[in-house]
Design a protein around this motif. Structure first.
Motif, PDB file in Angstrom:
ATOM      1  N   ARG A  53      62.656 -92.821 -75.637  1.00 34.57           N
ATOM      2  CA  ARG A  53      61.658 -91.600 -76.273  1.00 34.57           C
ATOM      3  C   ARG A  53      62.319 -90.749 -75.506  1.00 34.57           C
ATOM      4  N   GLY A  75      62.722 -89.927 -80.306  1.00 36.12           N
ATOM      5  CA  GLY A  75      61.671 -88.944 -79.887  1.00 36.12           C
ATOM      6  C   GLY A  75      62.203 -87.821 -81.171  1.00 36.12           C
ATOM      7  N   TRP A  88      62.270 -99.408 -83.631  1.00 36.74           N
ATOM      8  CA  TRP A  88      62.681 -97.669 -83.875  1.00 36.74           C
ATOM      9  C   TRP A  88      63.958 -97.095 -84.223  1.00 36.74           C
TER      10      TRP A  88
END
Length: 931
Positions: free
Chosen positions: A192, A681, A758
């Motif tokens: 992230r 991210g 993710w």
């Protein structure tokens, strides 16, 4: 007497050495030397170590505020014990000289001799650039522990502010790196962003100051200490070099005092010379780097608008050994790189050593020139005040070009060829370094007077922001950015008249006769960036960041430029005293309430009302008393009214009672919002995440694999794709780069199990069919920036407006034909469309190499309609827009009906870095279910 002084000297030396001996070395504290291969310290350890250093009489440890994740951000002040005892005195002197108010030159000279230069050194802002935080540790230890003559002299002469710029980031990156047991597999590819919301853009927040870390830093810089030098450590240097630093390349911003530019060059020269003296090659400057001093908004660059010498170095190096590649052209000594470095293996400790040397070079320059630097800060402030007190004309490319054109218009055609150094294409500015073509004698003075003595072209004496504009709460947000930036702001205590216009009480006034005049002009006036090309006829040189950003334009703040001196019933707001929004009340009524769609904070109220179960509607047509899009709240429950009362009082939301329910209402319901993001991210997604939190929109962050799994309409009503989410289709139909996890230099096998969900990226093959199904089932999709590529994937009747047809194929415009790398443009909007409710008919938008469209002739029949377009061949408001005429009549945003759903595609950056308040409504309007 000699024996007495000898004893005193001996006592001071012994005391200094005993103090130094009490400070633990990094090796004894961390278990490794700073700079050891494969070793990083996290923030928890670093903070604890600095608290150990704070036991030294050479230091003072200061907590400057909490970070976005709730950690304490520190500043360690380092100087001699005597200076530490008198910090308040030296801080006061620095403030007085920087603000230059009520001082004579003689008084300023006296203060500069009494004061100490204040030097800011920070590290860790970009957490993955790990040299920054670690050089801070080593430098602090050296300054606190060393007793050599140079260190003792620097401590005596300077006050050093050592600031950790991103505690949250160091904690994440270092822990991630060190968790791998095999040192050779360690990496900084965190799952992230290493700032809670905005990652790398934490160095793009320094005139807006949205993030808590930015607010902490700017409070120390512009309100508390006002340092003469601010030094920011970054990574990485250009290939074939070790470190890039000042002096920087052109263009510099034309609002600066020339003394700032020459001071920056002088300090940069001292830094380069120090490395050369120590036999450390590889420093590159000016044309050897991409870094200029044009843009505002970075930790370094924002300081220039406050008369501070802002330094940046970008150095190579990481705890995992690397190498300096062979770049033959870098091996030729020149003014950019006088001492080239040879290809070699490079270790972390070398970068630390270089950084410490550079810190010492800066501190040495300040120590040797302290009184001059303090006085120069005063002189630049005084110059700004003087300029604001008289008629002044700022020199700029457009004005230079206007002089040239005035002269050319007076001549016969054969005498004016090539005058002015401009380029074809209509960029509206002269070229950097362009020659005049007028010969040794130039042109007659009268042409100068025509432009740069034209009373209408004077710089303003001040700006007035009337209190009766539709979104005064956004004005207050703007004013608070000015106050955080150390500007002098005034407010009217009663109504007043200036230049024939009457303004109500509570209007805000900012005059230009203040020390930070460059910052004032920067916030209100358009930036006039020159044409900047590699060579005549060549490609454009990419700017370091934006070329135009005028904050008042971005935020939609209405203001008047006042060219003559003016006064009124104005009270001066104390430095840095943030303004609270006026508390509004909720009147009693039986017919419900209306809220203006023109005010951004109305959306906060609506979201709180919906969460409380209230019935909220929008008026689909205008009435005598309200515009289309106005919110209507039916008689709320006690809980809903309590929520409305709280928001009205806290956020300046005007609640207007009505006697009966308006006609033509569209009922709203809370939307289930999905916000795209990816592994590692997305900065743009992080900004929107932050923005939705500020305006109380509920949402969920969703990653590509969930989109690919389908069944989206059962879970979501609206999906938001920011720039970079939807990659561009190549000529062969395959996807281009950008937009996704898995494309960041590591494979699926390198991702820990808890983060594998993710990974992935949006694709035409898997994702787009699911998005089409979602739309056809009644969902809404909002795309921003390059994610408008989705329109091409869906085969909508739109195409790229910024292309040439070459052999039957669309080829994007070349950079020497069209180049708008980041500027504020003026656009027209269809305010009758629900997507644009609350917007004016014309608005300023942030255009950052953004898409623009042409609609096919049958687009309307197929459910596609324009929302925003560029109506003129000169849409540029601020910055650089070379070839801007090609945007005339191009569509900037459109909506498309697809089945039962809608796609809203916005080319400009309507949520740009949390700054473009003037276009936030374009996103907010789409974040409800409309019944």
């Amino acid at each position: 007497m000699r024996k007495f002084f000898a004893v005193i000297t001996f006592f001071i030396v012994v005391t200094a050495r005993l103090s130094a001996q009490s400070v633990p070395s990094p090796k004894s504290f961390f278990g490794f030397n700073i700079g050891d291969d494969y070793q990083l310290a996290n923030y928890t350890q670093t903070e604890a170590y600095f608290k150990k250093l704070a036991a030294s009489p050479r230091t003072k440890f200061i907590d400057i505020g909490l970070t976005e994740e709730g950690r304490h951000q520190f500043m360690l002040v380092v100087s001699s014990p005597e200076n530490i005892k008198n910090l308040a005195k030296y801080k006061g002197i620095s403030q007085k000289l920087a603000r230059a108010e009520g001082l004579t030159d003689a008084q300023a000279h006296a203060l500069s001799l009494q004061g100490k230069p204040i030097v800011w050194i920070d590290g860790g802002l970009h957490a993955s650039e790990v040299v920054g935080a670690h050089q801070l540790i080593q430098t602090a230890y050296d300054l606190v522990s060393r007793t050599d003559p140079e260190t003792m002299r620097l401590l005596d002469k300077d006050i050093i502010l050592m600031v950790h710029a991103n505690p949250d980031g160091q904690e994440l990156v270092s822990n991630w790196y060190m968790q791998e047991k095999d040192p050779k597999k360690r990496n900084t590819n965190t799952p992230r962003l290493w700032e809670k919301y905005i990652g790398h853009d934490n160095n793009r927040d320094f005139y807006m100051m949205n993030m808590k870390e930015t607010q902490n830093i700017t409070r120390q810089q512009y309100l508390e200490w006002l340092p003469q030098i601010v030094y920011k450590h970054h990574q990485a240097g250009p290939a074939g070099s070790v470190v890039a630093g000042p002096p920087f390349r052109d263009p510099f911003n034309y609002v600066y005092d020339p003394l700032l530019v020459t001071s920056l060059d002088a300090v940069g020269s001292a830094m380069n010379s120090r490395l050369n003296k120590e036999g450390k090659p590889g420093y590159t400057q000016r044309s050897g780097t991409e870094f200029s001093t044009w843009w505002n908004g970075g930790l370094r660059t924002a300081t220039y608008f406050h008369n501070m010498v802002g330094l940046l170095t970008e150095i190579i190096g990481s705890p995992t050994p690397s190498s300096i590649p062979l770049v033959p052209e870098r091996l030729i000594p020149n003014s950019a790189t006088p001492f080239p470095v040879l290809p070699q293996t490079w270790h972390f400790v070398q970068s630390i050593d270089y950084s410490v040397s550079l810190n010492y070079a800066v501190l040495d320059y300040a120590a040797r020139n302290g009184d001059a630097m303090l006085y120069n800060a005063y002189q630049m402030g005084k110059n700004s005040i003087d300029r604001g007190n008289k008629d002044t004309w700022t020199l700029s490319p457009k004005r230079s070009l206007a002089i040239t054109e005035a002269y050319k218009a007076s001549q016969t055609p054969d005498t004016s060829a090539n005058a002015g150094g401009g380029r074809r294409g209509g960029g509206g500015a002269v070229t950097v370094g362009g020659g005049s073509g007028f010969g040794r004698n130039g042109i007659p003075q009268k042409f100068f007077d025509t432009i740069l003595r034209n009373p209408e072209l004077r710089d303003p004496r001040g700006y007035i922001m009337t209190a009766d504009q539709p979104d005064f709460a956004t004005v207050i947000r703007f004013i608070n950015t000015c106050l955080r930036s150390g500007l002098v702001v005034q407010q009217a205590t009663s109504s007043f008249t200036v230049a024939g216009k009457t303004y109500p009480a509570n209007s805000y006034i900012i005059k230009t006769n203040q020390a930070f005049r460059p910052e004032v002009l920067d916030r209100f006036e358009p930036q006039d960036h020159p044409n900047d090309f590699l060579y005549p006829g060549g490609p454009p040189i990419r700017p370091y960041d934006m070329t135009g950003w005028t904050l008042a334009y971005q935020m939609g703040v209405k203001f008047d430029r006042i060219l003559d001196d003016f006064s009124g019933p104005f009270k001066r707001i104390p430095y840095g005293q943030l303004q609270t929004m006026p508390a509004q009340t909720v009147p009693a009524t039986t017919g419900g309430y209306t809220l203006s769609a023109k005010a951004n904070n109305s959306f906060i109220a609506v979201n709180e009302l919906l969460a409380a179960g209230a019935d909220v509607y929008r008026m689909s047509s205008s009435s005598e008393s309200a515009d289309a899009g106005t919110f209507y709240v039916a008689s709320p429950s006690a809980a809903a009214k309590a929520a409305l009362t709280k928001v009205a009082a806290e956020f300046d939301v005007t609640v207007s009672p009505v006697s009966s329910q308006p006609a033509n209402l569209v009922k709203l319901a809370p939307a289930r919002i999905a916000l795209w993001d990816n592994y590692g991210g997305s900065i743009a997604s992080g900004w929107v995440r932050w923005l939705m939190e500020q305006y109380h929109f509920p949402f969920k962050v969703v990653y590509p694999q969930e989109f690919d799994a389908g069944d989206l309409k059962s879970k979501y009503d609206v999906i938001v794709f920011v720039g970079g989410a939807i990659p561009q289709a190549t000529a062969g139909g395959r996807r281009g780069g950008g937009g996704g996890g898995g494309g960041f230099g590591f494979g699926q096998q390198d991702v820990p199990a808890q983060y594998t969900a993710w990974t992935g990226r949006v694709t035409a093959e898997k994702t787009v069919p699911q998005l089409k199904t979602f739309l056809e089932a009644g969902g809404s999709i909002v795309t921003i920036g390059t994610s408008a590529n989705l329109a091409y994937d869906l085969n909508l009747p739109v195409h790229n407006a910024l292309v040439d047809m070459v052999n039957g194929r669309e080829v994007p415009f070349s950079g020497d034909k069209f180049y708008v790398p980041g500027a504020v443009l003026h656009a027209s909007l269809d305010t009758s469309d629900p997507a644009n409710w609350g917007m004016p008919a014309e608005a300023d938008v942030m255009y950052d190499s953004s898409p623009a469209f042409k609609l096919d002739k049958d687009a309307a029949k197929k459910g596609v309609k324009p929302l925003m377009w560029f109506a003129t061949d000169k849409p540029l408001r601020s910055g650089w827009a070379f070839g801007q005429q090609y945007l005339k009549d191009d569509v900037a945003a459109f909506s498309a009906t697809i089945g039962a759903g809608n796609l809203y595609a916005f080319g400009p950056e309507i949520t740009f870095r949390g700054q473009s308040h003037g276009t936030f409504k374009l996103l907010f309007n789409e974040l409800y279910v409309k019944k």
